[in-house]
Motif scaffolding. Sequence first.
Motif, PDB file in Angstrom:
ATOM      1  N   GLY A  39       0.816  -1.202   0.000  1.00 11.11           N
ATOM      2  CA  GLY A  39       0.000   0.000   0.000  1.00 11.11           C
ATOM      3  C   GLY A  39       0.858   1.264   0.000  1.00 11.11           C
ATOM      4  O   GLY A  39       0.613   2.199  -0.762  1.00 11.11           O
ATOM      5  N   PHE A  40       1.877   1.287   0.872  1.00 12.14           N
ATOM      6  CA  PHE A  40       2.798   2.420   0.891  1.00 12.14           C
ATOM      7  C   PHE A  40       3.519   2.569  -0.447  1.00 12.14           C
ATOM      8  O   PHE A  40       3.786   3.694  -0.907  1.00 12.14           O
ATOM      9  N   ARG A  41       3.842   1.430  -1.066  1.00 11.86           N
ATOM     10  CA  ARG A  41       4.550   1.476  -2.341  1.00 11.86           C
ATOM     11  C   ARG A  41       3.684   2.112  -3.421  1.00 11.86           C
ATOM     12  O   ARG A  41       4.163   2.899  -4.243  1.00 11.86           O
ATOM     13  N   ARG A  42       2.387   1.775  -3.424  1.00 14.65           N
ATOM     14  CA  ARG A  42       1.487   2.381  -4.413  1.00 14.65           C
ATOM     15  C   ARG A  42       1.329   3.880  -4.171  1.00 14.65           C
ATOM     16  O   ARG A  42       1.292   4.671  -5.119  1.00 14.65           O
ATOM     17  N   VAL A  43       1.222   4.265  -2.899  1.00 15.14           N
ATOM     18  CA  VAL A  43       1.119   5.692  -2.584  1.00 15.14           C
ATOM     19  C   VAL A  43       2.383   6.428  -3.021  1.00 15.14           C
ATOM     20  O   VAL A  43       2.326   7.526  -3.594  1.00 15.14           O
ATOM     21  N   LEU A  44       3.553   5.807  -2.768  1.00 17.09           N
ATOM     22  CA  LEU A  44       4.815   6.410  -3.184  1.00 17.09           C
ATOM     23  C   LEU A  44       4.886   6.539  -4.701  1.00 17.09           C
ATOM     24  O   LEU A  44       5.349   7.559  -5.238  1.00 17.09           O
TER      25      LEU A  44
END
Length: 273
Positions: A39-44
């Motif tokens: 999830g953090f990777r997609r936001v990044l």
Amino acid sequence: MDAIIAQLQSLALTSALPYLLKAVGALVLWFVGRTVINGFRRVLNLALQKRQLDATLIRYIESLFAGSLTLLLLLGILGMMGVETTSFAALLAAAGIAIGTAWSGLLSNFAAGVFLLVLRPFRVGDEISAAGVTGVVQEIGLFATTLDTSGNLRISVGNNRLFGDNIINFTHHPHRKIVVNLPLLYGGDLRLQMRALLEMVSTQPGVLQQPAPAIEVAEFTALGPVLGIGVHCKPTQATAVHAAVAGAAADFLVASGYSVAVDTARQLTAKVG
């Protein structure tokens, strides 16, 4: 027998069950942690795309971010399982030093890759010449850069070799200059022939009118003058435009009655700038 069974049940409850619960908790923590990391990777990824960064740089940052968080997640799982993480961290640091010493060349390629992404001497899709290789950049990896040559060959070059060499970027500017040398024999009205040749070259497909094509006398030889035909084109059309200009020059020789001395073994040559 009943006493042995009772002892086994007691042992299972006091020893095996806590380990089983820890194993289940570790699995749950792993899946939850990976979900959060993704999830953090997609936001990044969305944040970096809004800044209109290079696609290769985005993948590079994502890999470092996901790898670092995954390593922290593994350390947390080991700590929950009762493994002494301080000794594991020390062992990991010692292994890192040993690997760094053994793989110094690999680390230098990694560092060079970071500088290539930061300084941007070229991007994915650019045609470059460096480290003895000429081709179109397909990927700027962690340790090597992948290029496709005009002969449809894929070559991977260490980033350190690229960064330490002179890099020629053929597609950095919006147009590219091509110079075709045309050797002639003495005789005839040279100025008139230059104007006729300029009109013929200017109509070739892919030749830009701004900057305008130009023909100059490059040099004089014992047999005759050498004309330099200079045209500009889009970088991706350089090969096709060179062939078209060289063909037009050959047609001009036939139509005008000019000929190239056979014993000089001079042919139409091209220099790309």
